[in-house]
Scaffold this motif. Structure first.
Motif: not given
Ligand code: GDP
Ligand code: MN
Length: 387
Positions: A46, A54-55, A102, A107, A213
């Motif tokens: 990351k 960023r993803g 993971l 989410e 995150d």
């Protein structure tokens, strides 16, 4: 002040908020060494920059082997990462966080911020967390829940349950989630934060919750109480002019317009920016030199404004109280002599020692335009920048 994700996660760890195993790495070899220690692939690599998204920008990637870590870390380190939060110029990536990959079941989104309108602290949460949270907030706002906390009373068990039920958590998840939320609140208060955010907060197979995150912002005015946080400061992630200004105790914030302005007092600075807008132009900065500014501070403020390439004109708006008009005028003249004024300057000055201040400016031989009042000043500088 902002910090990196890996630093935010160090704070999470201190508060017993579960995070994935991992470490920061500054080069490919370090990234591989971290990955090998995690005891199994995939790992996630990351980009660490002071911006989110960023993803989607290609700064977060899974690597399935030691070799793939080298390839991906090699791509991400040194890349100019452009996300919806960096602006078109992007950010150079200088470090990566390497973590265990993971298996995500769900989410969630979770954050805590001060709510100015209600003068409370608000917990914002959603079961539709992850990279599309902005779209969720815009298109299906009913999926975002908010729970307000009176800061004098602090977080209570019922607040935590209200959030947990709102997220439709499985019964086994409620306890670990509520424990996590009250610790996150303790971090928020303990470090005088202006934001703590976990997106995504993930639920994994055994219904445990993990902060995948982390984003933590601090109230700059309270940083003197947190020396450990000051050590986290990454100057090259900050606007260089803002860093420069902070050395001289100037309250300077870079903006994207082209009228530089120097004002004493935050309220007057806000009013000045408003009136620049009303005159049809746009401020290049917020700068409050403060009530007790001396000639040196004025000089540095002037130099910082001038080093912004977008600035096409400057408006100086000073109401001389503690900062007397003659001191201001001396600062402007000194700065002009040292740096050389490259753009037109409009001055509106009133208050203590104004005659002396005007005399210093007019005898300086500088090319300054004087204004009779705030409106006149804004119109004059707007006319200048419009060419
Ligand atoms: P952001 O885009 O800057 O907010 O970066 P995040 O840290 O939120 O990562 C973006 C996305 O990458 C997350 O929403 C996850 O979907 C994905 N991701 C991050 N770590 C892992 C992981 O360990 N396993 C899997 N499967 N996905 C991950
Ligand atoms: Mn995220």
């Amino acid at each position: 002040m902002k910090i990196h994700e890996y630093q935010a996660k160090e704070l999470f760890k201190k508060y017993n908020i579960p995070i994935p195993e991992g470490s920061v790495a500054f080069n490919v070899q370090e990234a591989q060494a971290v990955a090998e220690k995690l005891g199994g692939y995939p790992v996630v690599v990351k980009a660490q920059i002071h911006a989110g998204g960023r993803g989607k920008g290609g700064g977060v990637k899974l690597a399935g082997s030691r070799e793939e870590v080298a390839v991906i870390a090699g791509q991400i380190l040194g890349m100019n990462l452009i996300t919806h939060q960096t602006g078109p110029e992007g950010r150079m990536v200088k470090k990566v966080l390497v973590e265990q990959g993971l298996n995500i079941q769900k989410e969630l989104y979770l954050s805590i911020i001060p709510d100015r309108a209600t003068a409370t602290v608000v917990i914002i949460a959603s079961e539709a967390g992850g990279m599309d949270i902005e779209a969720v907030a815009e298109k299906t706002p009913e999926k975002i829940i908010k729970v307000y906390i009176n800061p004098l009373v602090g977080i209570q068990a019922y607040h935590c349950r209200e959030v947990a039920y709102g997220l439709n958590l499985a019964p086994e998840t409620i306890k670990p989630f509520t424990a996590l939320l009250s610790r996150l609140y303790a971090l928020f208060v303990g470090y005088d934060c202006s934001l703590v955010e976990i997106n995504p907060l993930i639920i994994i197979a055994d219904q445990a919750v993990i902060a995948l995150d982390g984003k933590v912002n601090f109230d700059d005015s309270a940083l003197f109480r947190h020396k450990d946080i000051l050590a986290y400061r990454v100057l090259d992630e900050e606007n260089p002019l803002e860093v420069d200004a902070s050395k001289y105790n100037l309250n300077y914030i870079a903006l994207d317009g082209n009228v530089g302005n120097m004002v004493n007092g935050a309220g007057l600075a806000m009013a000045t920016m408003d009136i620049i807008k009303q005159a049809g132009a746009s401020p290049a900065n917020f700068l409050d030199v403060g009530g007790g500014a001396n000639a040196e501070m004025v000089e540095n403020g002037f130099r910082i404004i001038l080093s912004d390439k977008n600035v096409k004109g400057i408006l100086i708006n000073i109401f001389g109280g503690i900062l007397r008009c003659d001191i201001l005028a001396e600062g402007v003249v000194q700065a002009a002599r040292k740096t050389g004024i490259t753009v037109p300057v409009v001055v509106r000055m009133e208050g203590t020692n104004v005659e002396e201040g005007r005399r210093i400016l007019s005898e300086s031989g500088l090319n300054l335009t004087t204004a009779v009042d705030l409106k006149d000043a804004a119109q004059k500088v707007a006319a200048i920048v419009k060419g």
